[in-house]
Design a protein around this motif. Structure first.
Motif, PDB file in Angstrom:
ATOM      1  N   LEU A 190       0.858  -1.173   0.000  1.00 50.11           N
ATOM      2  CA  LEU A 190       0.000   0.000   0.000  1.00 50.11           C
ATOM      3  C   LEU A 190       0.899   1.229   0.000  1.00 50.11           C
ATOM      4  O   LEU A 190       1.873   1.283   0.773  1.00 50.11           O
ATOM      5  N   GLU A 191       0.587   2.189  -0.844  1.00 54.54           N
ATOM      6  CA  GLU A 191       1.353   3.438  -0.910  1.00 54.54           C
ATOM      7  C   GLU A 191       1.386   4.096   0.467  1.00 54.54           C
ATOM      8  O   GLU A 191       0.361   4.240   1.125  1.00 54.54           O
ATOM      9  N   GLY A 192       2.582   4.464   0.921  1.00 52.85           N
ATOM     10  CA  GLY A 192       2.738   5.152   2.194  1.00 52.85           C
ATOM     11  C   GLY A 192       2.767   4.254   3.416  1.00 52.85           C
ATOM     12  O   GLY A 192       2.855   4.745   4.537  1.00 52.85           O
ATOM     13  N   CYS A 193       2.697   2.965   3.236  1.00 51.79           N
ATOM     14  CA  CYS A 193       2.705   2.012   4.354  1.00 51.79           C
ATOM     15  C   CYS A 193       4.137   1.837   4.870  1.00 51.79           C
ATOM     16  O   CYS A 193       5.013   1.399   4.129  1.00 51.79           O
ATOM     17  N   PRO A 194       4.406   2.164   6.145  1.00 53.04           N
ATOM     18  CA  PRO A 194       5.769   2.038   6.672  1.00 53.04           C
ATOM     19  C   PRO A 194       6.247   0.588   6.755  1.00 53.04           C
ATOM     20  O   PRO A 194       7.434   0.320   6.607  1.00 53.04           O
ATOM     21  N   TYR A 195       5.330  -0.343   6.959  1.00 47.56           N
ATOM     22  CA  TYR A 195       5.706  -1.762   7.018  1.00 47.56           C
ATOM     23  C   TYR A 195       6.097  -2.271   5.634  1.00 47.56           C
ATOM     24  O   TYR A 195       7.027  -3.059   5.486  1.00 47.56           O
ATOM     25  N   CYS A 196       5.385  -1.784   4.627  1.00 47.17           N
ATOM     26  CA  CYS A 196       5.725  -2.133   3.239  1.00 47.17           C
ATOM     27  C   CYS A 196       7.086  -1.545   2.869  1.00 47.17           C
ATOM     28  O   CYS A 196       7.896  -2.205   2.217  1.00 47.17           O
ATOM     29  N   ALA A 197       7.333  -0.305   3.300  1.00 44.29           N
ATOM     30  CA  ALA A 197       8.615   0.346   3.017  1.00 44.29           C
ATOM     31  C   ALA A 197       9.770  -0.433   3.624  1.00 44.29           C
ATOM     32  O   ALA A 197      10.843  -0.543   3.021  1.00 44.29           O
TER      33      ALA A 197
END
Length: 81
Positions: free
Chosen positions: A9-16
């Motif tokens: 998801l765009e902006g998701c810190p866990y994804c980053a």
């Protein structure tokens, strides 16, 4: 094309966090952006059985839909580092 797939998801810190590890290990992956609404995340739910992100798919190693950023990062380090 890479066999690795990341549902994010765009902006998701866990994804980053997961993307940073993928980049550190110089791994190619296919990104699937999911909708903001959990009700609309049918694609990621079909893969992982839940609607949270990130979710990693690695068919070459039998990973059909691994959730949880810490678990994914640990898996990537153990498998690809």
């Amino acid at each position: 094309m890479s066999a690795l797939e990341l549902y994010e998801l765009e902006g998701c810190p866990y994804c980053a966090k997961v993307k940073k590890k993928l980049d550190e290990l110089d791994l190619e992956y296919e990104s699937h952006m999911v909708p903001r609404s959990h009700d609309e995340r049918t694609e990621v739910e079909a893969v992982s059985g839940q609607t949270g992100v990130p979710v990693l798919v690695d068919p070459e190693h039998g990973i059909d839909g691994m959730p949880e950023s810490d678990d994914i990062v640990e898996y990537l380090e153990e498998t690809y580092a």
